[in-house]
Design a protein around this motif. Structure first.
Motif, short mmCIF file in Angstrom:
data_model
loop_
_atom_site.label_atom_id
_atom_site.label_comp_id
_atom_site.label_asym_id
_atom_site.label_seq_id
_atom_site.Cartn_x
_atom_site.Cartn_y
_atom_site.Cartn_z
N THR A 75 0.66 -1.11 -0.09
CA THR A 75 -0.11 0.18 0.28
C THR A 75 1.11 1.63 -0.03
O THR A 75 0.82 2.46 -1.01
CB THR A 75 -0.70 -0.36 0.76
N THR A 79 0.86 3.23 -3.52
CA THR A 79 0.34 5.21 -3.08
C THR A 79 1.47 5.68 -3.48
O THR A 79 1.21 6.78 -4.55
CB THR A 79 0.05 5.74 -1.73
N VAL A 143 -2.71 -2.07 -5.85
CA VAL A 143 -3.13 -0.76 -4.61
C VAL A 143 -2.81 0.09 -5.46
O VAL A 143 -3.75 1.36 -5.83
CB VAL A 143 -1.56 -0.67 -3.68
N VAL A 147 -5.97 3.92 -6.17
CA VAL A 147 -5.87 4.71 -6.05
C VAL A 147 -5.46 5.73 -6.99
O VAL A 147 -6.09 6.83 -7.24
CB VAL A 147 -3.79 4.91 -5.10
N ILE A 178 -3.53 13.08 0.30
CA ILE A 178 -3.76 12.02 1.25
C ILE A 178 -5.05 11.65 1.41
O ILE A 178 -6.00 10.80 1.16
CB ILE A 178 -2.38 11.40 2.29
N MET A 182 -8.22 8.41 0.46
CA MET A 182 -8.12 7.85 1.62
C MET A 182 -8.56 6.81 1.17
O MET A 182 -8.67 5.55 1.22
CB MET A 182 -8.16 8.32 2.56
N ILE A 185 -6.45 4.64 -1.14
CA ILE A 185 -6.05 3.31 -0.41
C ILE A 185 -6.49 2.50 0.51
O ILE A 185 -5.77 1.39 0.79
CB ILE A 185 -4.55 4.97 0.59
N ALA A 189 -5.66 -1.32 0.22
CA ALA A 189 -5.13 -2.82 1.42
C ALA A 189 -5.59 -3.48 1.81
O ALA A 189 -5.36 -4.76 1.81
CB ALA A 189 -5.03 -1.18 2.64
#
Length: 263
Positions: A75, A79, A143, A147, A178, A182, A185, A189
């Protein structure tokens, strides 16, 4: 009306064919009899026997450890990679994205054998570390793909506005970018964690003696004959993966609903 009924019937039969074996497996995990052809009454003893099996508990430890560690590392890397890809020009982005899609579309057996050959070539002993590296490797693209859509939904002026107000690039990234991405993300994850728990082929080729995850243990136990403990273990794995998928879908639906409400 008839066409709608036929479509619903067709969909029902497809899902029945897909999930009936899993439903039977779950039912027989509570069967008091060892026989798979007769019902001997309801019992939870196979779940008790499962948690008393040292081999299975060892595999569970490695499975959870690898899944959690690989999903966290993947992750972080994914990211950062997604943010870097988003900042590229169109030509560079197309090249990198094509490379990102290859591990996703590639057959697991090809990825597993390739990683095994690589580890042997660099003289890295097969074991926990190689298993962890392999899981990180195949999790990163998922991931990135989780994202990137969130980055595309961002207002391009947010980052520049934060810089104009005196924020440093790192502070603007941490406090502005971020939080906005999120949901992607977290989805990446959870997806990485789910794929790591579920993986068999790549794990089979990249692990060494003494280190096995649950998928490998189930495969080795099944070769000697299906035991009720395998039914119980498979049931728990199915419920775990299903729960994570529900969480992912729930988060996706909530984010979509919030966006519609804002619009």
């Amino acid at each position: 009306m008839v066409n709608r009924f036929l479509k619903k019937l067709y969909s029902f039969l497809i899902y029945l064919f897909l999930y009936a074996p899993i439903l039977i497996l779950i039912i027989f995990s509570f069967n008091n009899s060892k026989s798979r052809g007769s019902w001997g009454g309801f019992t939870l003893k196979w779940y008790g026997a499962l948690f008393k099996d040292s081999q299975i508990m060892s595999a569970l430890y490695y499975t959870i450890t690898v899944a959690v560690t690989s999903s966290i590392i993947a992750t972080l890397i994914g990211t950062a990679a997604a943010i870097g890809i988003y900042s590229m020009n169109r030509k560079q982005k197309n090249i990198v994205m094509n490379l990102t899609y290859i591990p996703v579309l590639n057959a697991d057996i090809v990825t597993g054998i390739s990683l095994m050959i690589l580890f042997i070539f660099i003289k890295l002993p097969l074991g926990f570390m190689t298993l962890l590296i392999a899981h990180i490797t195949f999790n990163i693209p998922y991931v990135i793909l989780s994202v990137l859509p969130k980055l595309k939904q961002l207002d391009n002026n947010l980052y520049e506005a934060a810089l104009d107000l005196g924020a440093t690039p790192w502070y603007a990234l941490w406090k502005v970018i971020i939080p906005e991405i999120m949901p992607g993300i977290i989805t990446g994850a959870l997806l990485a964690f789910t794929l790591s728990i579920d993986d068999f082929v790549i794990s089979f080729f990249t692990t060494g003696s003494g280190v096995s995850n649950l998928s490998i243990i189930i495969y080795s136990m099944a070769r000697r004959g299906i035991k009720p403990k395998i039914n119980a273990l498979s049931t728990l794995m199915f419920i775990t993966v299903l729960s994570l998928l529900f969480i992912i879908n729930s988060r996706t639906n909530k984010n979509s609903q919030r966006k519609e409400d804002v619009i």
